[in-house]
Design an enzyme around this catalytic site. Structure first.
Site, mmCIF file in Angstrom:
data_model
loop_
_atom_site.group_PDB
_atom_site.id
_atom_site.type_symbol
_atom_site.label_atom_id
_atom_site.label_comp_id
_atom_site.label_asym_id
_atom_site.label_seq_id
_atom_site.Cartn_x
_atom_site.Cartn_y
_atom_site.Cartn_z
ATOM 1 N N HIS A 1 72.471 14.454 -17.994
ATOM 2 C CA HIS A 1 72.323 12.967 -18.613
ATOM 3 C C HIS A 1 72.344 11.913 -17.635
ATOM 4 O O HIS A 1 73.555 11.301 -17.657
ATOM 5 C CB HIS A 1 73.654 12.996 -19.703
ATOM 6 C CG HIS A 1 73.332 11.729 -20.645
ATOM 7 N ND1 HIS A 1 72.436 11.910 -21.424
ATOM 8 C CD2 HIS A 1 74.137 10.732 -20.767
ATOM 9 C CE1 HIS A 1 72.545 10.655 -22.459
ATOM 10 N NE2 HIS A 1 73.782 10.131 -21.994
ATOM 11 N N ASP B 1 70.470 18.155 -20.083
ATOM 12 C CA ASP B 1 71.274 17.030 -20.634
ATOM 13 C C ASP B 1 72.260 17.816 -21.759
ATOM 14 O O ASP B 1 71.982 18.340 -22.844
ATOM 15 C CB ASP B 1 70.419 16.107 -21.431
ATOM 16 C CG ASP B 1 70.991 15.046 -21.636
ATOM 17 O OD1 ASP B 1 72.477 15.030 -21.913
ATOM 18 O OD2 ASP B 1 70.350 13.807 -21.651
ATOM 19 N N SER C 1 69.800 6.407 -23.115
ATOM 20 C CA SER C 1 70.706 7.159 -23.816
ATOM 21 C C SER C 1 71.001 6.309 -25.226
ATOM 22 O O SER C 1 69.808 6.352 -25.856
ATOM 23 C CB SER C 1 72.237 7.204 -23.114
ATOM 24 O OG SER C 1 73.000 8.069 -24.115
#
Length: 245
Positions: A215, A183, A127
């Site tokens: 995610h 996501d 991320s």
């Protein structure tokens, strides 16, 4: 944001054999290095990365705009997260990004100073951590072994070329990018667009997409990361670490 941020020492997983390579793995927004400790143990479980030291840094606590300005661990501020492909590119925190870039460049240099050649060092993350890893890796002034970006994207993409060193040291460096197809935080389309941008600029990037993954990470992805590390940081055994070119 202060340039003298309070930073906790990274979480370290020493090599279990002679230390010949280092992986710096960077967590995402709101997490700590401990959040990826189990992944490191997973990567090492088959004893194929015994010569690798893992460094899991902890982000400083900073005000995050999309969190109503409240402090949380972050590598740079984020103005808005709404699930759209463009929200993370809105009002990017260039100063915060460059502060974190300097921190990771210094971390890489410390490993080199300790005797690990740059081409035996991989930087990667998840991320926000993956985004800063791609940015820091491609703008490094040394040739790295590899770069990993999981569920991430290219920072400052509209002016990315301005931050590249001349000459570029990591034009050919392998980049492993991966994303879930569902996501809703770092939109899958943004991850794909970032990969396409890197390919169009001539970088050595690959992209893996995982069905029905949001995610997060999955075992298949973690196994692909392990394979990437094994390929780009092969065990040297009793041979001396190869010299940096």
């Amino acid at each position: 944001m202060s340039s003298t941020l309070m930073r906790a020492p990274p979480l370290l997983f020493p090599a279990t054999a002679r230390h010949t390579a280092t992986v710096i793995f960077v967590h995402g927004l709101g997490d700590t290095g401990h959040g990826w400790g189990s992944a490191v143990e997973n990567w090492r479980r088959r004893q194929r990365l015994d010569e690798v030291k893992f460094i899991l840094p902890h982000a400083p606590s900073i005000p995050i705009t999309c969190n109503m300005g409240m402090r949380m661990p972050g590598w740079y501020d984020i103005a808005r997260i709404d699930g759209s492909a463009e929200s993370l590119r809105t009002n990017e925190d260039e100063r915060g990004i460059l502060l974190s870039q300097a921190y990771f460049h210094e971390m890489i240099q410390k490993e080199i100073d300790a005797g690990i050649p740059a081409d035996r060092i991989v930087i990667g993350g998840f991320s926000q951590g993956g985004a800063i890893s791609i940015f820091s890796g491609l703008t490094a002034k040394v040739k790295l072994a590899g770069i990993i970006g999981l569920s991430s994207y290219l920072l400052l993409s509209l002016k990315f070329a301005e931050f590249l060193p001349k000459p570029e040291f990591n034009k050919e460096t392998p980049i492993f990018m991966a994303h879930g197809d569902s996501d809703q935080v770092v939109n899958t389309a943004l991850g794909r667009k970032s990969y396409d941008l890197l390919k169009d600029m001539g970088y050595n990037a690959t992209f893996s997409l995982y069905a029905d993954m949001g995610h997060s990470a999955c075992l298949e992805e973690l196994d692909e990361v392990e394979a990437f590390l094994r390929e780009n940081l092969p065990a040297l055994g009793n041979n001396e670490a190869k010299p940096e070119l």
